[in-house]
Motif scaffolding. Structure first.
Motif, PDB file in Angstrom:
ATOM      1  N   GLU A   1       0.827  -1.202   0.000  1.00 23.65           N
ATOM      2  CA  GLU A   1       0.000   0.000   0.000  1.00 23.65           C
ATOM      3  C   GLU A   1       0.865   1.258   0.000  1.00 23.65           C
ATOM      4  O   GLU A   1       0.558   2.233  -0.695  1.00 23.65           O
ATOM      5  N   ARG A   2       1.932   1.248   0.766  1.00 31.74           N
ATOM      6  CA  ARG A   2       2.824   2.408   0.805  1.00 31.74           C
ATOM      7  C   ARG A   2       3.507   2.627  -0.531  1.00 31.74           C
ATOM      8  O   ARG A   2       3.699   3.775  -0.974  1.00 31.74           O
ATOM      9  N   LEU A   3       3.866   1.563  -1.204  1.00 30.91           N
ATOM     10  CA  LEU A   3       4.476   1.680  -2.531  1.00 30.91           C
ATOM     11  C   LEU A   3       3.484   2.281  -3.530  1.00 30.91           C
ATOM     12  O   LEU A   3       3.830   3.185  -4.303  1.00 30.91           O
ATOM     13  N   ILE A   4       2.256   1.790  -3.505  1.00 28.86           N
ATOM     14  CA  ILE A   4       1.237   2.285  -4.444  1.00 28.86           C
ATOM     15  C   ILE A   4       0.945   3.754  -4.187  1.00 28.86           C
ATOM     16  O   ILE A   4       0.916   4.570  -5.119  1.00 28.86           O
ATOM     17  N   GLU A   5       0.732   4.113  -2.919  1.00 27.44           N
ATOM     18  CA  GLU A   5       0.392   5.498  -2.612  1.00 27.44           C
ATOM     19  C   GLU A   5       1.554   6.435  -2.895  1.00 27.44           C
ATOM     20  O   GLU A   5       1.356   7.551  -3.404  1.00 27.44           O
ATOM     21  N   SER A   6       2.771   6.003  -2.604  1.00 33.84           N
ATOM     22  CA  SER A   6       3.938   6.836  -2.896  1.00 33.84           C
ATOM     23  C   SER A   6       4.080   7.051  -4.396  1.00 33.84           C
ATOM     24  O   SER A   6       4.334   8.177  -4.854  1.00 33.84           O
TER      25      SER A   6
ATOM     26  N   VAL B   1      10.364   6.347  -5.400  1.00 35.29           N
ATOM     27  CA  VAL B   1       9.248   5.639  -4.760  1.00 35.29           C
ATOM     28  C   VAL B   1       9.721   4.964  -3.478  1.00 35.29           C
ATOM     29  O   VAL B   1       9.067   5.040  -2.435  1.00 35.29           O
ATOM     30  N   LEU B   2      10.864   4.301  -3.548  1.00 35.53           N
ATOM     31  CA  LEU B   2      11.406   3.626  -2.371  1.00 35.53           C
ATOM     32  C   LEU B   2      11.723   4.625  -1.263  1.00 35.53           C
ATOM     33  O   LEU B   2      11.442   4.385  -0.087  1.00 35.53           O
TER      34      LEU B   2
END
Length: 205
Positions: free
Chosen positions: A13-18, A36-37
Motif C-alpha cells: 500500500e505504501r508503494l502504491i500510494e507513494s 518511490v522507495l
C-alpha cells in the motif's frame, strides 16, 4: 504468519500510494523506483516482490487514482438534490486547482497515453464522469431546469473539458483565478443564476 502478511500488505500500500503521489506531481518519467522507495520507506526487495517493475507499479498507482476519483464522482452524483444541483455541486467542488487532477494529468503524459494498458484507467474514469453528467443533464432537461436545446452527452463532454482545461489555465498562470473564471463561464452557458448556486454542498474533488 498473519503479522508477516499484514506487514507485506502495508508495504504494498505504501508503494502504491507513494507512486501515485509522485506520478501526480512528476509524471511517469519523473517517477523513478528510487524516488518511490525513498518516499515509501520500503526496501527494494519488497518492491520487486509485489511488482514486476516500474510499469506494473505505475499501473497499480493509476488504478488507485482512478478508483478514488470514480468513487468520488459516483458519490457526488448519487447525492440528494435535483439534476441541476448535482451538476453545480460537481462544478463547484473544492479542488487542489494548482496541483491539478490526479487522473487528468495522466492524459498529458506521453508515456501513459502511448500505452493502451496505462491509458485504460484514465479512459474509464472519464467515461464514468461523462456518463454521470449526461444522466444529470438529461434529468435536469426533463424537469425544465436546463434548456431543451442542450444535448446531454455533448454538454457533459463540454463540462468535463471545462474542468480539465481550467486546471491547465490555472497551472499556466499559477493562479486559481483562470479556473474559477472557466467554471463561472460554464455556469453562465448553462443559464445558472446565483439563486441556483445557493445550496449545493462543496465536496472534495
Amino acid at each position: 504468519m498473519v503479522e508477516i502478511v499484514e506487514r507485506s500488505s502495508d508495504a504494498k500500500e505504501r508503494l502504491i500510494e507513494s507512486a501515485r503521489q509522485l506520478i501526480w506531481d512528476r509524471g511517469y518519467v519523473g517517477t523513478s523506483p528510487t524516488a518511490v522507495l525513498r518516499r515509501s520507506g520500503v526496501g527494494q526487495g519488497s518492491m520487486y516482490h509485489h511488482f514486476k517493475g516500474k510499469p506494473d507499479l505505475v499501473l497499480a498507482a493509476e488504478r488507485r487514482s482512478a478508483e478514488l476519483m470514480q468513487a468520488q464522482i459516483r458519490r457526488l452524483f448519487a447525492g440528494e438534490g435535483s439534476g441541476l444541483r448535482r451538476i453545480i455541486a460537481y462544478l463547484m467542488s473544492e479542488r487542489d486547482v494548482l496541483r491539478g487532477c490526479s487522473v487528468g494529468r495522466l492524459a498529458g503524459d506521453p508515456e501513459i497515453v502511448a500505452d493502451d494498458e496505462l491509458r485504460k484507467p484514465v479512459r474509464e474514469t472519464f467515461s464514468v464522469l461523462v456518463r454521470c453528467l449526461t444522466e444529470a443533464i438529461t434529468e435536469a432537461r426533463a424537469v425544465g431546469e436546463l434548456e431543451a436545446r442542450l444535448r446531454p452527452e455533448q454538454t457533459a463532454a463540454a463540462l468535463a473539458a471545462v474542468v480539465q482545461g481550467g486546471y491547465t489555465l490555472a497551472r499556466a498562470e499559477q493562479s486559481v483565478e483562470p479556473f474559477d473564471r472557466a467554471i463561472q463561464g460554464a455556469l453562465d452557458l448553462l443559464g445558472v443564476t446565483a439563486d441556483d448556486i445557493i445550496g449545493p454542498s462543496r465536496t472534495p474533488s
